[in-house]
Design a protein around this motif. Structure first.
Motif, PDB file in Angstrom:
ATOM      1  N   GLU A   1       0.311  -1.398  -0.275  1.00 30.19           N
ATOM      2  CA  GLU A   1       0.361   0.241  -0.037  1.00 30.19           C
ATOM      3  C   GLU A   1       1.219   1.454  -0.022  1.00 30.19           C
ATOM      4  O   GLU A   1       0.521   2.772  -0.386  1.00 30.19           O
ATOM      5  CB  GLU A   1      -0.807   0.310   1.435  1.00 30.19           C
ATOM      6  N   GLN A   2       2.271   1.441   0.580  1.00 31.18           N
ATOM      7  CA  GLN A   2       2.562   2.806   0.957  1.00 31.18           C
ATOM      8  C   GLN A   2       3.666   2.645   0.276  1.00 31.18           C
ATOM      9  O   GLN A   2       5.124   4.249   0.622  1.00 31.18           O
ATOM     10  CB  GLN A   2       2.956   2.960   1.833  1.00 31.18           C
ATOM     11  N   ALA A   3       4.377   1.843  -0.578  1.00 31.37           N
ATOM     12  CA  ALA A   3       5.280   1.697  -1.914  1.00 31.37           C
ATOM     13  C   ALA A   3       5.662   2.723  -2.702  1.00 31.37           C
ATOM     14  O   ALA A   3       4.516   2.958  -3.372  1.00 31.37           O
ATOM     15  CB  ALA A   3       6.317   0.234  -1.751  1.00 31.37           C
ATOM     16  N   LYS A   4       6.374   3.834  -2.485  1.00 31.88           N
ATOM     17  CA  LYS A   4       6.374   4.713  -3.801  1.00 31.88           C
ATOM     18  C   LYS A   4       6.996   3.831  -4.992  1.00 31.88           C
ATOM     19  O   LYS A   4       6.382   4.617  -6.520  1.00 31.88           O
ATOM     20  CB  LYS A   4       7.716   5.349  -3.430  1.00 31.88           C
ATOM     21  N   GLY A   5       8.508   2.735  -4.351  1.00 30.94           N
ATOM     22  CA  GLY A   5       8.361   2.343  -5.985  1.00 30.94           C
ATOM     23  C   GLY A   5       9.368   0.783  -5.782  1.00 30.94           C
ATOM     24  O   GLY A   5      10.324   1.674  -4.927  1.00 30.94           O
ATOM     25  N   LEU A   6      10.513   1.087  -6.603  1.00 32.51           N
ATOM     26  CA  LEU A   6      11.939   0.152  -6.690  1.00 32.51           C
ATOM     27  C   LEU A   6      12.939   1.457  -7.295  1.00 32.51           C
ATOM     28  O   LEU A   6      12.814   1.998  -8.428  1.00 32.51           O
ATOM     29  CB  LEU A   6      11.657  -0.869  -7.832  1.00 32.51           C
ATOM     30  N   PRO A   7      13.848   1.883  -6.137  1.00 29.78           N
ATOM     31  CA  PRO A   7      14.540   2.845  -5.515  1.00 29.78           C
ATOM     32  C   PRO A   7      15.772   2.306  -7.067  1.00 29.78           C
ATOM     33  O   PRO A   7      16.587   1.566  -7.413  1.00 29.78           O
ATOM     34  CB  PRO A   7      15.284   3.239  -5.365  1.00 29.78           C
ATOM     35  N   ILE A   8      16.204   3.027  -8.444  1.00 28.11           N
ATOM     36  CA  ILE A   8      16.939   3.108  -9.203  1.00 28.11           C
ATOM     37  C   ILE A   8      18.217   4.104  -8.652  1.00 28.11           C
ATOM     38  O   ILE A   8      17.676   5.170  -8.911  1.00 28.11           O
ATOM     39  CB  ILE A   8      17.329   2.389 -10.603  1.00 28.11           C
ATOM     40  N   TYR A   9      19.927   3.823  -9.525  1.00 25.37           N
ATOM     41  CA  TYR A   9      21.078   4.733  -9.773  1.00 25.37           C
ATOM     42  C   TYR A   9      21.243   4.953 -11.430  1.00 25.37           C
ATOM     43  O   TYR A   9      21.411   3.551 -11.927  1.00 25.37           O
ATOM     44  CB  TYR A   9      21.877   4.572  -8.663  1.00 25.37           C
ATOM     45  N   SER A  10      21.727   6.506 -11.506  1.00 25.95           N
ATOM     46  CA  SER A  10      21.621   6.148 -12.729  1.00 25.95           C
ATOM     47  C   SER A  10      22.430   6.709 -13.331  1.00 25.95           C
ATOM     48  O   SER A  10      22.590   8.370 -12.589  1.00 25.95           O
ATOM     49  CB  SER A  10      19.831   6.524 -14.321  1.00 25.95           C
ATOM     50  N   VAL A  11      23.718   6.813 -14.249  1.00 25.64           N
ATOM     51  CA  VAL A  11      24.162   8.202 -14.563  1.00 25.64           C
ATOM     52  C   VAL A  11      24.561   8.060 -16.419  1.00 25.64           C
ATOM     53  O   VAL A  11      24.707   6.881 -16.730  1.00 25.64           O
ATOM     54  CB  VAL A  11      25.507   7.401 -14.138  1.00 25.64           C
ATOM     55  N   ASN A  12      24.176   9.038 -16.840  1.00 26.16           N
ATOM     56  CA  ASN A  12      23.746   9.823 -18.240  1.00 26.16           C
ATOM     57  C   ASN A  12      22.974   8.303 -18.902  1.00 26.16           C
ATOM     58  O   ASN A  12      24.016   7.740 -20.159  1.00 26.16           O
ATOM     59  CB  ASN A  12      25.655   9.192 -18.635  1.00 26.16           C
ATOM     60  N   THR A  13      22.228   7.362 -18.367  1.00 24.57           N
ATOM     61  CA  THR A  13      21.606   6.523 -18.503  1.00 24.57           C
ATOM     62  C   THR A  13      19.876   6.725 -18.803  1.00 24.57           C
ATOM     63  O   THR A  13      19.297   7.113 -17.548  1.00 24.57           O
ATOM     64  CB  THR A  13      21.364   5.272 -17.973  1.00 24.57           C
ATOM     65  N   ALA A  14      19.386   7.222 -19.229  1.00 24.16           N
ATOM     66  CA  ALA A  14      18.384   8.021 -19.698  1.00 24.16           C
ATOM     67  C   ALA A  14      16.532   6.996 -19.899  1.00 24.16           C
ATOM     68  O   ALA A  14      15.573   7.424 -19.730  1.00 24.16           O
ATOM     69  CB  ALA A  14      17.449   8.588 -20.824  1.00 24.16           C
ATOM     70  N   GLN A  15      17.113   5.844 -19.861  1.00 23.97           N
ATOM     71  CA  GLN A  15      15.949   4.474 -20.404  1.00 23.97           C
ATOM     72  C   GLN A  15      16.718   3.621 -19.874  1.00 23.97           C
ATOM     73  O   GLN A  15      17.650   2.666 -20.418  1.00 23.97           O
ATOM     74  CB  GLN A  15      16.041   4.834 -21.526  1.00 23.97           C
ATOM     75  N   VAL A  16      15.896   2.167 -18.715  1.00 25.16           N
ATOM     76  CA  VAL A  16      16.482   0.661 -19.104  1.00 25.16           C
ATOM     77  C   VAL A  16      15.131   0.239 -18.944  1.00 25.16           C
ATOM     78  O   VAL A  16      14.394  -0.109 -19.217  1.00 25.16           O
ATOM     79  CB  VAL A  16      16.390   0.959 -17.286  1.00 25.16           C
ATOM     80  N   ASP A  17      15.528  -1.163 -19.668  1.00 26.49           N
ATOM     81  CA  ASP A  17      14.215  -2.399 -20.254  1.00 26.49           C
ATOM     82  C   ASP A  17      14.658  -2.897 -18.443  1.00 26.49           C
ATOM     83  O   ASP A  17      15.843  -3.450 -17.997  1.00 26.49           O
ATOM     84  CB  ASP A  17      15.055  -2.991 -20.665  1.00 26.49           C
ATOM     85  N   ILE A  18      13.963  -3.490 -17.496  1.00 28.99           N
ATOM     86  CA  ILE A  18      13.091  -4.423 -16.580  1.00 28.99           C
ATOM     87  C   ILE A  18      12.426  -5.407 -16.353  1.00 28.99           C
ATOM     88  O   ILE A  18      10.841  -5.521 -17.109  1.00 28.99           O
ATOM     89  CB  ILE A  18      13.033  -3.048 -15.464  1.00 28.99           C
ATOM     90  N   GLU A  19      12.489  -6.731 -15.774  1.00 27.92           N
ATOM     91  CA  GLU A  19      11.802  -7.404 -15.654  1.00 27.92           C
ATOM     92  C   GLU A  19      11.842  -8.061 -14.458  1.00 27.92           C
ATOM     93  O   GLU A  19      12.787  -8.117 -13.774  1.00 27.92           O
ATOM     94  CB  GLU A  19      13.300  -8.898 -17.219  1.00 27.92           C
ATOM     95  N   PHE A  20      10.630  -8.418 -14.262  1.00 31.39           N
ATOM     96  CA  PHE A  20      10.264  -9.280 -13.274  1.00 31.39           C
ATOM     97  C   PHE A  20       9.899 -10.251 -13.444  1.00 31.39           C
ATOM     98  O   PHE A  20       9.268 -10.812 -13.714  1.00 31.39           O
ATOM     99  CB  PHE A  20       9.410  -8.248 -12.824  1.00 31.39           C
ATOM    100  N   HIS A  21      10.278 -11.028 -11.757  1.00 34.88           N
ATOM    101  CA  HIS A  21      10.287 -12.292 -12.477  1.00 34.88           C
ATOM    102  C   HIS A  21       9.891 -12.453 -10.539  1.00 34.88           C
ATOM    103  O   HIS A  21      10.084 -12.023  -9.691  1.00 34.88           O
ATOM    104  CB  HIS A  21      11.413 -13.163 -12.154  1.00 34.88           C
ATOM    105  N   ARG A  22       8.462 -13.200 -10.034  1.00 31.25           N
ATOM    106  CA  ARG A  22       8.215 -14.025  -9.030  1.00 31.25           C
ATOM    107  C   ARG A  22       8.258 -15.494  -8.762  1.00 31.25           C
ATOM    108  O   ARG A  22       7.614 -16.330  -9.382  1.00 31.25           O
ATOM    109  CB  ARG A  22       6.058 -13.703  -8.566  1.00 31.25           C
ATOM    110  N   VAL A  23       9.169 -15.161  -7.401  1.00 33.11           N
ATOM    111  CA  VAL A  23       9.866 -16.704  -6.780  1.00 33.11           C
ATOM    112  C   VAL A  23       8.556 -17.593  -6.900  1.00 33.11           C
ATOM    113  O   VAL A  23       7.529 -17.152  -5.850  1.00 33.11           O
ATOM    114  CB  VAL A  23      10.252 -16.675  -5.659  1.00 33.11           C
TER     115      VAL A  23
ATOM    116  N   PHE B   1      11.640   1.786 -18.962  1.00 32.54           N
ATOM    117  CA  PHE B   1      11.344   3.180 -18.497  1.00 32.54           C
ATOM    118  C   PHE B   1      11.939   3.473 -18.572  1.00 32.54           C
ATOM    119  O   PHE B   1      13.480   4.377 -18.619  1.00 32.54           O
ATOM    120  CB  PHE B   1      11.882   3.347 -16.942  1.00 32.54           C
ATOM    121  N   ASP B   2      11.648   5.109 -19.059  1.00 32.66           N
ATOM    122  CA  ASP B   2      12.157   6.112 -19.158  1.00 32.66           C
ATOM    123  C   ASP B   2      11.799   8.013 -18.452  1.00 32.66           C
ATOM    124  O   ASP B   2      11.197   7.793 -17.514  1.00 32.66           O
ATOM    125  CB  ASP B   2      11.557   7.060 -20.700  1.00 32.66           C
ATOM    126  N   PHE B   3      13.382   8.319 -18.352  1.00 30.90           N
ATOM    127  CA  PHE B   3      13.640   9.253 -16.953  1.00 30.90           C
ATOM    128  C   PHE B   3      14.303  10.500 -17.041  1.00 30.90           C
ATOM    129  O   PHE B   3      15.575  10.648 -18.127  1.00 30.90           O
ATOM    130  CB  PHE B   3      13.924   8.813 -15.836  1.00 30.90           C
TER     131      PHE B   3
END
Length: 300
Positions: free
Chosen positions: A138-160, A198-200
């Motif tokens: 309910e309260q999580a803002k999201g998954l935090p990441i760090y980026s340097v000179n990278t404006a776009q990433v692909d993320i794959e999610f798996h559930r155990v 995801f773009d930022f």
């Protein structure tokens, strides 16, 4: 630079002049340094500058081809450090500081200062902010990441998988990146549930944190253990950025005693005790040891 004017009777003006009255005004260092997370050129002076003065015209920064670099020098609070943020990686610059630059002790530079510098390479990179964590439903803002000179990433999610939880946790190894061999092992213990690009917005040459929003992704709302694999589009590295996280609204506090465990359950949303929650204790082979329910105080 915009700063508050300093009156002639201001103590902050009079005292530095007295302190530096016998100090030679010179440039002590010119190097590449970080300024508030941004790679910058830094100039260190022996005597502070007057923040109310217009010192910008005394500094000329040029590229190797002789073209002047647009931008302004930022003066630190102590008045002895100046920073220039608008620089590129692996670029040669030539700095000229005119001798009529004046410090707060009314002294000028002994001569015109000229120095060249070649900036370091700043590689593009992305990483998760942590290897493992809890993202409340309910309260999580999201998954935090760090980026340097990278404006776009692909993320794959798996559930155990539910019957592979213990095996997954046993096989998980510390490290922010995992090899393709390791990822193949983890994928056998999980179900692929979602992927997206995801773009930022980024600021050049600055390490920034961004929050990947996941609360509105239906595939990531069921409670459980997930792991995410992140890569830069078009790049195929042998090792990828990986993080695992738990999605749950149940907080568990465990006290271990000889031959006994005291377990308390609380809501991550409001801190209330959780009653009638069934909890299973598994061994290292994922076999059920015991199963019980929490009481009105959230205790097992």
């Amino acid at each position: 630079i915009v700063s508050e004017p300093i009156s002639e009777t201001s103590v902050s003006t009079i005292k530095p002049v007295q302190d530096y009255s016998r100090t030679k005004f010179e440039i002590l260092d010119f190097a590449q340094r970080d300024y508030k997370g941004v790679s910058s050129l830094a100039l260190v002076l022996s005597v502070p500058l007057d923040k109310s003065s217009d010192f910008q015209p005394f500094f000329i920064l040029e590229r190797k081809d002789g073209k002047k670099v647009d931008g302004a020098w930022l003066l630190s609070d102590n008045g002895k450090e100046l920073f220039f943020k608008n620089i590129a990686a692996e670029q040669e610059y030539l700095l000229t500081v005119y001798s009529n630059l004046k410090a707060i002790n009314n002294k000028n530079l002994p001569q015109r200062y000229q120095q060249s510098i070649t900036t370091k390479a700043i590689e593009a990179s992305v990483s998760f902010a942590y290897e493992g964590g809890i993202l409340p439903l309910e309260q999580a803002k999201g998954l935090p990441i760090y980026s340097v000179n990278t404006a776009q990433v692909d993320i794959e999610f798996h559930r155990v998988k539910q019957d592979k939880l213990t095996e997954f946790l046993q096989q998980w190894r510390s490290g922010s990146k995992k090899s393709t061999w390791q990822l193949d092992k983890y994928s056998q213990l999980s179900d692929f549930v979602y992927s997206a690009r995801f773009d930022f917005p980024i600021e050049k040459n600055k390490r920034e944190q961004f929050i990947i929003p996941i609360n509105n992704i239906n595939e990531l709302t069921p409670a459980g253990i997930y792991f995410a694999v992140m890569k830069v589009p078009g790049k195929y590295d042998y090792r990828q950025a990986v993080s695992y996280f738990v999605r749950s609204n149940i907080g568990i506090h465990v006290r271990r005693y000889p031959g006994q465990l005291d377990v308390y359950l609380r809501s991550l949303a409001n801190g209330d005790a959780l009653q009638n929650i069934q909890v299973s204790l598994l061994d290292k082979d994922n076999q059920l040891l015991t199963q019980t329910q929490s009481d009105a105080q959230g205790k097992l």
